[in-house]
Design a protein around this motif. Sequence first.
Motif, PDB file in Angstrom:
ATOM      1  N   HIS A  71      52.449  31.912  71.358  1.00  0.00           N
ATOM      2  CA  HIS A  71      52.575  31.089  70.305  1.00  0.00           C
ATOM      3  C   HIS A  71      51.358  30.860  69.366  1.00  0.00           C
ATOM      4  N   ASP A 135      52.333  15.789  74.968  1.00  0.00           N
ATOM      5  CA  ASP A 135      52.643  16.393  73.793  1.00  0.00           C
ATOM      6  C   ASP A 135      53.711  17.876  73.838  1.00  0.00           C
ATOM      7  N   MET A 136      53.374  18.575  75.126  1.00  0.00           N
ATOM      8  CA  MET A 136      54.040  19.668  75.279  1.00  0.00           C
ATOM      9  C   MET A 136      55.291  19.583  76.032  1.00  0.00           C
ATOM     10  N   TYR A 139      58.614  20.761  74.200  1.00  0.00           N
ATOM     11  CA  TYR A 139      58.563  22.209  73.894  1.00  0.00           C
ATOM     12  C   TYR A 139      59.207  23.045  75.153  1.00  0.00           C
ATOM     13  N   LYS A 142      61.971  25.453  74.795  1.00  0.00           N
ATOM     14  CA  LYS A 142      61.732  26.684  74.219  1.00  0.00           C
ATOM     15  C   LYS A 142      61.105  27.565  75.004  1.00  0.00           C
ATOM     16  N   TRP A 143      60.665  27.224  76.441  1.00  0.00           N
ATOM     17  CA  TRP A 143      59.976  28.163  77.145  1.00  0.00           C
ATOM     18  C   TRP A 143      60.609  29.088  77.472  1.00  0.00           C
ATOM     19  N   SER A 167      61.856  13.191  79.535  1.00  0.00           N
ATOM     20  CA  SER A 167      62.506  14.514  79.641  1.00  0.00           C
ATOM     21  C   SER A 167      63.614  14.789  80.391  1.00  0.00           C
TER      22      SER A 167
END
Length: 216
Positions: A71, A135-136, A139, A142-143, A167
């Motif tokens: 990325h 912050d991750m 995402y 999308k992993w 989450s």
Amino acid sequence: MGSKSKTTTLTQPVITEEVSEQILGPRRKQIGILGGTFNPVHIGHLIMAEAVGTTLGLQKVLFMPDNQPPHVDHKDAIPVGKRVTMLQAAIHDNPLFDLELAEVKRGGVSYTIDTMRALKKAHPDTDYYFIIGADMVAYLPKWRDVDKLLKLVHFVGVKRRGFAPASPYPITWVDAPLIDVSSSEIRTRVQTGQSIRYLVPDCVRAYIEKEGLYRE
């Protein structure tokens, strides 16, 4: 005179680690992993790893530099050997910390699912705690193969200002001192001639200056 009666004192058996292993089997190792490009490593990385390792009582926290992140603009990432050198210098004086070079040795693009499959196969007696910043967390969907990855690791989220600790995935949340610093900011500061003292360990700052990194 009456005979003296003997008093029997019962002592608790001493359960040593060896005896415990014989009864319960070998204890599983609890290892944290903090992956990233570390371009360069900075105090935020070190504070995060220390907080998770000590809060969860982990035996080690391994810093795992990626070889070629999927990325990141490849033009921004300096050669992995230089990133590893800075990491080694930054963590050498903390016995909790160590390096995991699985992705560097494998080469190519680094995908966490591939790495963790290999590590679990090589170390079946280890429980891995994969550390990510708040912050991750957003995402994670999308992993690559994240649902399969969840079966291989425990995700640990480090709380960060401006990001809700929430989450749909099972995540253990840990508090850490909030340090607003990023590798991209450090690269920009170096490029524009600003000081990075106290944002990175002195040994990392000295290496950046010596090698002339991030100037272009």
